[in-house]
Write an enzyme that holds these catalytic residues in place. Structure first.
Site, mmCIF file in Angstrom:
data_model
loop_
_atom_site.group_PDB
_atom_site.id
_atom_site.type_symbol
_atom_site.label_atom_id
_atom_site.label_comp_id
_atom_site.label_asym_id
_atom_site.label_seq_id
_atom_site.Cartn_x
_atom_site.Cartn_y
_atom_site.Cartn_z
ATOM 1 N N SER A 273 0.829 -1.213 0.000
ATOM 2 C CA SER A 273 0.000 0.000 0.000
ATOM 3 C C SER A 273 0.858 1.255 0.000
ATOM 4 C CB SER A 273 -0.966 -0.002 1.184
ATOM 5 O OG SER A 273 -0.281 -0.147 2.416
ATOM 6 N N HIS A 303 -1.891 -8.778 2.016
ATOM 7 C CA HIS A 303 -1.523 -7.525 2.685
ATOM 8 C C HIS A 303 -2.504 -7.205 3.810
ATOM 9 C CE1 HIS A 303 0.183 -3.768 3.547
ATOM 10 N NE2 HIS A 303 -0.149 -3.062 2.485
ATOM 11 N N HIS A 349 7.230 -12.770 10.043
ATOM 12 C CA HIS A 349 7.286 -11.440 9.443
ATOM 13 C C HIS A 349 8.470 -11.396 8.494
ATOM 14 C CE1 HIS A 349 7.678 -7.062 9.077
ATOM 15 N NE2 HIS A 349 6.436 -6.993 9.496
ATOM 16 N N ARG A 358 3.966 -3.840 17.801
ATOM 17 C CA ARG A 358 2.553 -3.502 17.616
ATOM 18 C C ARG A 358 1.666 -4.570 18.261
ATOM 19 N NH1 ARG A 358 2.395 -2.975 11.260
ATOM 20 N NH2 ARG A 358 3.493 -4.941 11.600
ATOM 21 N N ASP A 404 -1.089 -8.551 13.175
ATOM 22 C CA ASP A 404 -2.377 -9.131 12.787
ATOM 23 C C ASP A 404 -2.840 -10.232 13.728
ATOM 24 O OD1 ASP A 404 -2.691 -7.570 10.355
ATOM 25 O OD2 ASP A 404 -1.019 -8.729 9.567
#
Length: 467
Positions: A273, A303, A349, A358, A404
Site C-alpha cells: 500500500s 496484505h 514477518h 505492535r 495481525d
C-alpha cells in the site's frame, strides 16, 4: 543482503530534525505554529540536507542486487526513500526514530485517555517533532472542519450494493474525491514545481479528514446501522470515527481506535500500500488518486486481510476445542494446521526477528481492558506455544507474532465483528504514513519512479557472457 541497522536508524534522526527542534521550542513559546506553517519552515532545511546527502554519497553503492531479489518480489532491495518510519529487525517500527513505546509516552493524549492521539502521530510523521497539546487540538479541529464529503460521493456510496466489498467502495469514494483536488487544479493552472507541496498538503489533509465519513457511511450502508451522526468539532479524530461507526459510547473502544490508528499508520515504504501510493504519486497523480491505488493494494489477501485470517482460524479452533482448551489440545491443533500445509496466521514477518511491538502494544491494551475475554486468553495461550512449535517444525525464521495476530480479537470484543470491514480501518490508518510521504516527495521534487526491468532471457545472457 543486509545493512547496519543503527546507521539506517541514525539517518532518520537527521540534522534537520535535531536542528529544527530548538527552532520549534523557541518559536512556540510565544505562538503555536500550525502544521503547515511548521512544514514551510522545515522544507528548505530538508531540501539542503538532501542536496548534501546526494553530494556526499550520491555516487556510492548502497549494496549489491541479487538475482533472487529480482525474482523474489524485490525483497530487501534498497530502492526507496521513506522518511516517516524505518523497520528495525530487532526493535520493530520506529516513527521518525521513535519506538511505539516512546510514541505512547511522548505523544499528546485526549483528556482522561492513555493512548496517543493519531493527530500527534501525523504531526510527528510530517515534521519529525513531538507536537504540543494545543497543536494537536488545532489539528483535530482542522480535520473536523474538512470532514464533510461531497454529496455526489455520498450518492456513489449509497448506490453501491451491500454485496460490493467495503474496500472496493472505499477505493471508489477516495478516487471520486479527486473531483475537488487542490493539486490537480493547481497543476492545470501551471503551478511552479517548488510550490507543489502546498496543494499536496491541502489534499492530504482533506483526504485524512474525510476518511472517517467515508468509512462510517460504508459501515452503516453495508451492515445496516442507520443514519450517520454529525462530526463533532470538539472531539478528536478517533472519537469521531468511533461515533460514525456507532461505538463512541464506549470510552475503551475510542481508546482502542487511537492506539489502532497510531500503530497501523506507517510501516516503511516497501509494503504494497505504501509503495503503491508513492509510485502513483510520483506520476504527479494527486493524493486522492495515489491513495485510492494504495487501497487497492491493501485489499489484497497477502496484505490487509491477514487479521481476518487470524480471527477465522481462532474461531475454528475455539469451535472445535471449546473456550478453555488445554495446552496439549491447542498444540495438537497447531500441528494439524502445519501438517495440513497451512501456515499459522499472524505469525512470522518478512523483516522482524522478534515479537512485533505492535502486537505487544495491543496485548498490553487487552490486559488492561479485557483480560478475561475468551478469545484474548486463547491468543495469549497461542503466543506461549506457537514459537517453539514453529522452530521445531522449521517453518519460520521469525516464529513470533505480528500485529495481525491480535487486532481482530480486540475489535471483536467491542462488537465490531464484521471482518470484511477490518481492512477499511487499516486503510484509514495507513493514509497517515502515505500522505506524509507524498507531501515530502513533492516538497523535495521526487522524480517519476522508473526502475529498470529485465527479462529472464536477458538475465541468463548477462551471466553467460561473464563466463
Amino acid at each position: 543482503m543486509s545493512f547496519p541497522v543503527r546507521s539506517v536508524l541514525g539517518a532518520s534522526r537527521s540534522p534537520l530534525l535535531r536542528g529544527s527542534l530548538s527552532v520549534r521550542l523557541s518559536s512556540t513559546a510565544a505562538k503555536q505554529t500550525t502544521l503547515k506553517e511548521r512544514l514551510a519552515e522545515l522544507i528548505p532545511i530538508q531540501q539542503e540536507n538532501v542536496k548534501r546527502i546526494r553530494a556526499e554519497h550520491g555516487k556510492k553503492s548502497f549494496g549489491p542486487v541479487l538475482v533472487d531479489q529480482v525474482y523474489g518480489g524485490m525483497r530487501g532491495l534498497p530502492a526507496l526513500i521513506w522518511d516517516g518510519s524505518v523497520l528495525d529487525a530487532d526493535e520493530g517500527i520506529r516513527f521518525r526514530g521513535k519506538s511505539i513505546p516512546e510514541c505512547q509516552d511522548l505523544l499528546p493524549k485526549a483528556a482522561g485517555g492513555s493512548e496517543p492521539l493519531p493527530e500527534g502521530l501525523f504531526w510527528l510523521l510530517v515534521t519529525g517533532e513531538i507536537p504540543t497539546q494545543e497543536q494537536v487540538s488545532q489539528l483535530s479541529q482542522d480535520w473536523a472542519a474538512r470532514a464533510a464529503i461531497p454529496e455526489f460521493v455520498e450518492e456513489i456510496l449509497d448506490r453501491c450494493p451491500p454485496s460490493l466489498h467495503p474496500m472496493s467502495q472505499f477505493s471508489l469514494a477516495v478516487t471520486a474525491l479527486n473531483h475537488n483536488s487542490a493539486f490537480a487544479k493547481a497543476y492545470q493552472d501551471g503551478i511552479s514545481k517548488k510550490d507543489y507541496w502546498g496543494p499536496t498538503f491541502e489534499d492530504s489533509m482533506d483526504l485524512i479528514a474525510k476518511l472517517p465519513n467515508i468509512a462510517g457511511r460504508i459501515y452503516r450502508n453495508v451492515f445496516g446501522q442507520g443514519k450517520l451522526p454529525a462530526i463533532d468539532s470538539t472531539k478528536d479524530y478517533s472519537h469521531n470515527l468511533a461515533s460514525l461507526l456507532g461505538f463512541a459510547e464506549d470510552p475503551a473502544f475510542v481508546e482502542l481506535l487511537r492506539l489502532y490508528i497510531t500503530i497501523h499508520s506507517d510501516h516503511e515504504g516497501g509494503n504494497v500500500s505504501a509503495h503503491t501510493g508513492k509510485l502513483v504519486g510520483s506520476a504527479l497523480s494527486d493524493p486522492f488518486l495515489a491513495y485510492a491505488a494504495a487501497l487497492n493494494g491493501l485489499a489484497g489477501p497477502l496484505h490487509g486481510l491477514a487479521n481476518q485470517e487470524v480471527l477465522i482460524w481462532l474461531r475454528k479452533m475455539q469451535s472445535k476445542l471449546g473456550e478453555n482448551p488445554s495446552d496439549d489440545a491447542v498444540k495438537e491443533y497447531i500441528w494439524s494446521t502445519l501438517k495440513g500445509g497451512q501456515v499459522v496466521p499472524g505469525y512470522g514477518h518478512a523483516v522482524l526477528r522478534k515479537t512485533d511491538p505492535r502486537y505487544t502494544a495491543q496485548r498490553t491494551f487487552a490486559l488492561k481492558h479485557l483480560p478475561e475475554d475468551p478469545l484474548f486468553k486463547l491468543v495469549g495461550q497461542i503466543y506461549n506455544l506457537v514459537p517453539d512449535i514453529l522452530l521445531e517444525a522449521g517453518k519460520a525464521k521469525n516464529p513470533w507474532p505480528n500485529v495481525d495476530a491480535h487486532s481482530g480479537v480486540l475489535l471483536t470484543h467491542y462488537g465490531l465483528t464484521q471482518m470484511q470491514f477490518y481492512t477499511v480501518l487499516f486503510g484509514v490508518s495507513r493514509a497517515f504514513g502515505v500522505a506524509a510521504q507524498l507531501i515530502w516527495d513533492r516538497a523535495l521534487g521526487a522524480p517519476l519512479e522508473r526502475p529498470k526491468s529485465y527479462s529472464s532471457a536477458a538475465i541468463d545472457q548477462i551471466f553467460r557472457d561473464k563466463q
